[in-house]
Design a protein around this motif. Structure first.
Motif, PDB file in Angstrom:
ATOM      1  N   TYR A 149       0.827  -1.215   0.000  1.00 53.56           N
ATOM      2  CA  TYR A 149       0.000   0.000   0.000  1.00 53.56           C
ATOM      3  C   TYR A 149       0.857   1.259   0.000  1.00 53.56           C
ATOM      4  N   HIS A 150       0.782   1.978  -1.114  1.00 52.30           N
ATOM      5  CA  HIS A 150       1.484   3.261  -1.195  1.00 52.30           C
ATOM      6  C   HIS A 150       0.431   4.340  -1.514  1.00 52.30           C
ATOM      7  N   TRP A 151      -0.510   4.506  -0.603  1.00 56.01           N
ATOM      8  CA  TRP A 151      -1.432   5.663  -0.545  1.00 56.01           C
ATOM      9  C   TRP A 151      -2.645   5.634  -1.454  1.00 56.01           C
ATOM     10  N   ASP A 152      -2.758   4.630  -2.334  1.00 62.59           N
ATOM     11  CA  ASP A 152      -3.845   4.660  -3.321  1.00 62.59           C
ATOM     12  C   ASP A 152      -4.995   3.731  -2.965  1.00 62.59           C
ATOM     13  N   LEU A 197       2.574  -1.020   4.866  1.00 64.71           N
ATOM     14  CA  LEU A 197       2.074   0.330   4.604  1.00 64.71           C
ATOM     15  C   LEU A 197       3.246   1.274   4.393  1.00 64.71           C
ATOM     16  N   ASN A 198       3.159   2.100   3.356  1.00 63.92           N
ATOM     17  CA  ASN A 198       4.204   3.086   3.134  1.00 63.92           C
ATOM     18  C   ASN A 198       3.882   4.394   3.851  1.00 63.92           C
ATOM     19  N   GLU A 199       4.797   4.840   4.682  1.00 56.63           N
ATOM     20  CA  GLU A 199       4.693   6.141   5.364  1.00 56.63           C
ATOM     21  C   GLU A 199       3.301   6.398   5.920  1.00 56.63           C
ATOM     22  N   GLN A 200       2.924   5.529   6.840  1.00 55.80           N
ATOM     23  CA  GLN A 200       1.622   5.718   7.503  1.00 55.80           C
ATOM     24  C   GLN A 200       1.545   7.107   8.130  1.00 55.80           C
ATOM     25  N   VAL A 234      12.767   2.056   6.432  1.00 50.72           N
ATOM     26  CA  VAL A 234      12.952   3.476   6.750  1.00 50.72           C
ATOM     27  C   VAL A 234      13.052   4.303   5.477  1.00 50.72           C
ATOM     28  N   ASN A 235      12.193   5.302   5.379  1.00 48.69           N
ATOM     29  CA  ASN A 235      12.318   6.308   4.316  1.00 48.69           C
ATOM     30  C   ASN A 235      12.976   7.509   4.965  1.00 48.69           C
ATOM     31  N   TYR A 236      14.187   7.785   4.551  1.00 48.64           N
ATOM     32  CA  TYR A 236      14.929   8.876   5.205  1.00 48.64           C
ATOM     33  C   TYR A 236      15.206  10.008   4.230  1.00 48.64           C
ATOM     34  N   ASP A 247      13.010  22.953   0.758  1.00 47.64           N
ATOM     35  CA  ASP A 247      13.250  23.225   2.183  1.00 47.64           C
ATOM     36  C   ASP A 247      13.425  21.971   3.034  1.00 47.64           C
ATOM     37  N   TRP A 248      13.992  20.936   2.452  1.00 44.68           N
ATOM     38  CA  TRP A 248      14.292  19.733   3.238  1.00 44.68           C
ATOM     39  C   TRP A 248      15.780  19.769   3.595  1.00 44.68           C
ATOM     40  N   GLU A 249      16.072  19.624   4.875  1.00 41.64           N
ATOM     41  CA  GLU A 249      17.460  19.634   5.340  1.00 41.64           C
ATOM     42  C   GLU A 249      18.230  18.468   4.714  1.00 41.64           C
ATOM     43  N   THR A 298      17.196   3.446  -3.100  1.00 41.40           N
ATOM     44  CA  THR A 298      17.165   4.897  -3.296  1.00 41.40           C
ATOM     45  C   THR A 298      15.809   5.289  -3.882  1.00 41.40           C
ATOM     46  N   TRP A 299      15.445   6.505  -3.660  1.00 40.11           N
ATOM     47  CA  TRP A 299      14.251   7.081  -4.283  1.00 40.11           C
ATOM     48  C   TRP A 299      14.756   8.037  -5.317  1.00 40.11           C
ATOM     49  N   SER A 300      14.555   7.829  -6.599  1.00 37.76           N
ATOM     50  CA  SER A 300      13.755   6.787  -7.200  1.00 37.76           C
ATOM     51  C   SER A 300      14.545   6.234  -8.390  1.00 37.76           C
ATOM     52  N   SER A 352       5.822  13.620  -8.499  1.00 36.55           N
ATOM     53  CA  SER A 352       5.816  13.946  -7.083  1.00 36.55           C
ATOM     54  C   SER A 352       4.373  14.341  -6.762  1.00 36.55           C
ATOM     55  N   TRP A 353       3.783  13.678  -5.800  1.00 35.18           N
ATOM     56  CA  TRP A 353       2.334  13.809  -5.523  1.00 35.18           C
ATOM     57  C   TRP A 353       1.837  15.250  -5.623  1.00 35.18           C
ATOM     58  N   LEU A 354       2.533  16.120  -4.912  1.00 30.58           N
ATOM     59  CA  LEU A 354       2.054  17.511  -4.848  1.00 30.58           C
ATOM     60  C   LEU A 354       2.896  18.450  -5.691  1.00 30.58           C
ATOM     61  N   ASN A 355       4.071  17.990  -6.136  1.00 29.21           N
ATOM     62  CA  ASN A 355       5.010  18.893  -6.809  1.00 29.21           C
ATOM     63  C   ASN A 355       5.171  18.631  -8.295  1.00 29.21           C
ATOM     64  N   GLY A 356       4.296  17.839  -8.851  1.00 29.40           N
ATOM     65  CA  GLY A 356       4.346  17.582 -10.290  1.00 29.40           C
ATOM     66  C   GLY A 356       5.602  16.859 -10.736  1.00 29.40           C
ATOM     67  N   GLN A 368       8.398  18.451 -11.909  1.00 28.55           N
ATOM     68  CA  GLN A 368       9.583  19.312 -11.846  1.00 28.55           C
ATOM     69  C   GLN A 368      10.587  18.830 -10.801  1.00 28.55           C
ATOM     70  N   LYS A 369      10.078  18.162  -9.738  1.00 23.80           N
ATOM     71  CA  LYS A 369      10.946  17.692  -8.665  1.00 23.80           C
ATOM     72  C   LYS A 369      11.360  16.273  -9.013  1.00 23.80           C
ATOM     73  N   ARG A 370      12.616  16.138  -9.435  1.00 23.85           N
ATOM     74  CA  ARG A 370      13.057  14.850  -9.966  1.00 23.85           C
ATOM     75  C   ARG A 370      13.983  14.132  -8.991  1.00 23.85           C
ATOM     76  N   TYR A 371      13.842  12.816  -8.935  1.00 20.69           N
ATOM     77  CA  TYR A 371      14.635  12.016  -7.998  1.00 20.69           C
ATOM     78  C   TYR A 371      15.431  10.911  -8.681  1.00 20.69           C
ATOM     79  N   GLY A 372      15.142  10.636  -9.949  1.00 16.36           N
ATOM     80  CA  GLY A 372      15.606   9.386 -10.547  1.00 16.36           C
ATOM     81  C   GLY A 372      17.067   9.312 -10.946  1.00 16.36           C
TER      82      GLY A 372
HETATM   83  C1  GCO Z   1       7.300  13.702  -3.316  1.00 17.06           C
HETATM   84  C2  GCO Z   1       7.760  12.791  -2.280  1.00 17.06           C
HETATM   85  C3  GCO Z   1       7.400  11.363  -2.665  1.00 17.06           C
HETATM   86  C4  GCO Z   1       7.692  10.472  -1.584  1.00 17.06           C
HETATM   87  C5  GCO Z   1       7.265   9.054  -1.635  1.00 17.06           C
HETATM   88  C6  GCO Z   1       7.000   8.707  -0.222  1.00 17.06           C
HETATM   89  O1  GCO Z   1       8.059  14.564  -3.683  1.00 17.06           O
HETATM   90  O2  GCO Z   1       6.159  13.554  -3.713  1.00 17.06           O
HETATM   91  O3  GCO Z   1       9.103  12.924  -2.043  1.00 17.06           O
HETATM   92  O4  GCO Z   1       7.984  11.048  -3.883  1.00 17.06           O
HETATM   93  O5  GCO Z   1       9.021  10.529  -1.219  1.00 17.06           O
HETATM   94  O6  GCO Z   1       6.166   8.732  -2.413  1.00 17.06           O
HETATM   95  O7  GCO Z   1       6.930   7.361  -0.006  1.00 17.06           O
END
Ligand code: GCO
Length: 477
Positions: free
Chosen positions: A120-123, A165-168, A295-297, A348-350, A421-423, A429-433, A435-439
């Protein structure tokens, strides 16, 4: 100082989540999830972006797995979309939906990549939200367990690492307090009730896993970052302790010991927000102990005293413009401060690799469980050069420092199973479209312009390839 080597079977991996990569939101019998509906409400996401197509992993999974194999990935963590398997959340199985994951798992195994499956990842299926309010009803315990059992039975023997569950802490607080996520509620009483049901569902699924004799290990993925005090003033130290209990122990103690920390439960009772614990709950929770802590850090928090009439939850930075987060806290417990020693990302993430070592140590000594890092990475703006290259040395630097922190934790005696690693590819990105890239893999698309979704390997792709090959021996120069 000499560092212990990474274990031989260390899982160098990478991760994703169904809604963020798959697309095909209504294909082959899939039912809608709460996210499919929520993103259509104007103003909920950055530039109204959604996961209808995402990076089209549903149709391009073979191409993506081939890239993983080229990189030498040992593990790939992905999530299963509940409403692909059970379109309304319960009842008849949609065989075509289940088959997609069956094929993906086989494709990974054929390339020697271990699947790490998130249930389960939120959907949550919209059908369950409509029928009884999803996580707010105890009916979810049975329905989640039935869904989980379908996956345990189908994939037993092929999957050896399962995430419940992911990030309850995130889906509950964002869904029921901050209203950033579906169902967009802002009501703490309802939040702590939904959270208690999620805890019960988590434990019940773990119990089912054992009853069915499923092979492998199972545990939740928790979004954790240690909480520091801004200085040694005893009131600030107390605030940091409150923050650690509130943000971390409250969620993880229940997974491991079946009990909420007393100080926080008492505080909830005072607010009138404590969940109702029914006879049998504690027994179920205590029985459903995980095999590892996922752990998601991403970051740490630094805290100071916050009076009872102090700051509450402020606004989050969702625009990617540095310094747009507001001051936040929990009145009477703590408030979050800027840490003068740490740099921050554009959201703004440390950035705090030492915090990862500290966090791993804290979890290992509190819970005595092995740890799997199920997420860690840097969300940034990336750009494609004219030669179609992506020079993301900032990401290499981030990942190198965090890998080293893991190696230090291993040296400290922490039992580490792996590092996802993510991702793997860029994703929504759920809320950030987009533009915020992790891959490690750049996907050519913009917010509402899908382009051709072509994949390009970033410089970090090659760096991780080398790191995997050398089992981390390249981390220290
Ligand atoms: C984002 C978040 C996600 C989460 C992930 C949490 O920018 O939307 O960073 O990508 O990290 O889905 O499990």
């Amino acid at each position: 100082k000499r560092l212990s080597p990474f274990p031989k079977d260390f899982l160098w991996g990478s991760a994703s989540a169904a809604y963020q990569v798959e697309g095909a939101w209504d294909k082959d019998g899939k039912g809608p999830s709460v996210w499919d509906e929520f993103v259509r409400i104007p103003g909920t996401t950055f530039k109204e972006t959604n996961g209808d197509v995402a990076v089209d992993h549903y149709h391009r999974y073979k191409e993506d797995v081939a890239l993983m194999a080229e990189q030498g990935l040992k593990a790939y963590r992905f999530s299963i979309a509940w409403s692909r398997v059970l379109p309304t959340g319960r009842g008849e199985i949609n065989e075509q939906g289940l088959q997609f994951y069956d094929d993906l798992i086989d494709e990974l195994i054929a390339h020697n990549i271990k699947p790490v499956v998130t249930l389960y990842h939120w959907d949550i299926p919209q059908g369950l939200q409509d029928a009884y309010g999803g996580w707010e009803s105890r009916q979810i315990i049975e329905d989640f367990t039935t869904y989980a059992a379908i996956l345990f039975e189908r994939f037993n023997g092929r999957v050896h690492h399962w995430v419940t569950l992911n990030e309850q802490n995130v889906f509950i607080s964002h869904g029921y307090q901050l209203a950033y996520h579906p169902p967009g509620v802002s009501d703490e009483k309802r939040m702590y009730n939904a959270n208690h049901n999620a805890n019960l569902a988590n434990a019940s699924a773990i119990n089912k896993f054992r009853e069915l004799g499923t092979s492998g290990k199972i545990g939740p993925s928790f979004a954790y970052g240690p909480n520091y005090a801004i200085d040694a003033h005893p009131k600030n130290e107390l605030a940091a302790l409150n923050a650690e209990e509130f943000n971390a122990n409250f969620w993880m103690d229940i997974y491991v010991w079946g009990e909420y920390p007393k100080a926080i439960f008492h505080w909830l009772e005072e607010q009138g927000w404590a969940p109702e614990i029914l006879p049998g709950d504690t027994e179920l929770l205590k029985k459903g102990k995980p095999d590892f802590m996922g752990v998601n850090y991403y970051r740490t928090m630094t805290n100071a005293f916050n009076p009872i009439d102090g700051v509450g939850h402020g606004k989050m930075n969702t625009t990617g413009e540095k310094g747009t987060s507001e001051e936040k806290g929990v009145p009477g417990l703590f408030k979050i401060q800027d840490n003068p020693y740490l740099e921050k990302t554009n959201w703004d993430w440390e950035i705090d690799p030492t915090g990862l070592r500290i966090g791993l140590r804290r979890i290992a000594s509190r819970y005595r469980l092995p740890i799997l890092i199920t997420e860690n990475g840097l969300g940034e703006y990336d750009s494609l050069t004219d030669d179609k290259e992506i020079h993301d040395e900032y990401r290499i630097d981030y990942l190198r420092q965090h890998s080293l922190a893991i190696q230090e934790a291993i040296t400290d005696g922490v039992e580490m199973l792996g590092y996802c690693t993510w991702s793997f590819t860029d994703l929504l990105s759920w809320l950030n479209g987009y533009q915020k890239r992790y891959g490690f893999v750049y996907v050519d698309r913009e917010e509402n312009d899908e382009k051709e979704l072509k994949r390009y390997k970033k410089d970090s792709f090659y760096w991780y390839q080398k790191t995997i090959k050398e089992n981390g021996a390249n981390l220290v120069d």
